[in-house]
Design a protein around this motif. Structure first.
Motif, PDB file in Angstrom:
ATOM      1  N   THR A   1      93.725  18.531 -13.068  1.00 17.21           N
ATOM      2  CA  THR A   1      95.005  18.037 -13.590  1.00 17.21           C
ATOM      3  C   THR A   1      95.621  17.001 -12.665  1.00 17.21           C
TER       4      THR A   1
ATOM      5  N   ALA B   1      93.155  20.809 -18.580  1.00 18.93           N
ATOM      6  CA  ALA B   1      93.736  19.805 -17.696  1.00 18.93           C
ATOM      7  C   ALA B   1      94.232  18.601 -18.498  1.00 18.93           C
TER       8      ALA B   1
ATOM      9  N   ALA C   1      88.959  14.339 -15.613  1.00 20.90           N
ATOM     10  CA  ALA C   1      88.971  15.790 -15.379  1.00 20.90           C
ATOM     11  C   ALA C   1      87.563  16.371 -15.464  1.00 20.90           C
TER      12      ALA C   1
ATOM     13  N   VAL D   1      91.307  23.928 -12.542  1.00 19.72           N
ATOM     14  CA  VAL D   1      92.252  23.318 -13.482  1.00 19.72           C
ATOM     15  C   VAL D   1      93.302  22.496 -12.735  1.00 19.72           C
TER      16      VAL D   1
END
Length: 227
Positions: free
Chosen positions: A96, A18, A156, A92
């Motif tokens: 992100t 990410a 993240a 992910v």
């Protein structure tokens, strides 16, 4: 007691990927917006920053509308028998999206502090916009970019709300450390929750120290080049 280390592995894989995605997209978007003078600048900037101010559950809801089975992207991927919801890729995507504003805002501020005379001089000397971007703008904005990387990684790594909504809590597949902490506390296993809290804290501090040291080294190298 046998410990399942999969939340640690999943969290690190998710956070690193990410962070890499936000690094690439973030510096491109921030450099573009630092030079963009159009009338929609405020609107575009607001959209890029929106995940930072929205509650994570709201971000997760919007992601469900996009990548869910009834979403635009979800329906398209179903034609290829690909499902994002409740998969590792969902962790992910959520990490992100929530980490992107950190990279974008910090990098944009760094790009906007660059002396415009240096950019103008580079254009006068015939450098292409691409060379100006990676040979001049990025080196000069590097301290801000490093700060964005650190903040993006930390965000993240600690993402919880959106991840839980679109990835769920599947041990060995989508269970990240923040999710593991939540369900450990819910189940009354405070020792397990404390273990994950300590691990995620140590990793975050270590990454900050390493990247700060790397930033100082890079600054010395850049300083020598410009002398």
């Amino acid at each position: 007691m046998k410990v399942d280390w999969s939340p640690l592995i999943i969290s690190l894989k998710t956070a690193f990927l990410a962070t890499f995605i936000t690094f690439v997209i973030g510096i491109i978007a921030s450099y573009f917006m630092s030079n963009y003078k159009g009338k929609y600048k405020g609107l575009i900037d607001g959209l890029f920053t929106l995940p930072l101010v929205l509650p994570p559950t709201v971000v997760g809801f919007f992601l469900l509308l996009v990548v869910g089975k009834n979403g635009v992207v979800g329906k398209f991927l179903l034609q290829f028998d690909i499902t994002i919801i409740f998969s590792w890729w969902a962790t992910v995507i959520s990490a992100t999206v929530v980490a992107f504003p950190m990279m974008y805002r910090t990098s944009r501020a760094a790009f906007e502090q660059i002396d415009v005379n240096m950019i103008s001089a580079a254009r006068t000397l015939g450098l292409s916009e691409w060379k100006i971007f990676y040979k001049i703008a990025i080196p000069l904005a590097w301290p801000g970019i490093i700060a964005g990387i650190v903040l993006s990684f930390a965000r993240a790594l600690g993402e919880f709300g959106a991840t839980l909504m679109i990835a769920g809590n599947i041990p060995g597949r989508t269970q990240t450390m923040p999710v593991a902490i939540f369900f450990a506390v819910e189940g009354g296993d405070m020792s397990k929750a404390m273990m994950w809290v300590l691990i995620i804290t140590v990793i975050s501090i270590a990454m900050i120290l390493i990247l700060n040291y790397w930033s100082e080294v890079q600054q010395r190298i850049i300083g020598k080049r410009w002398k």
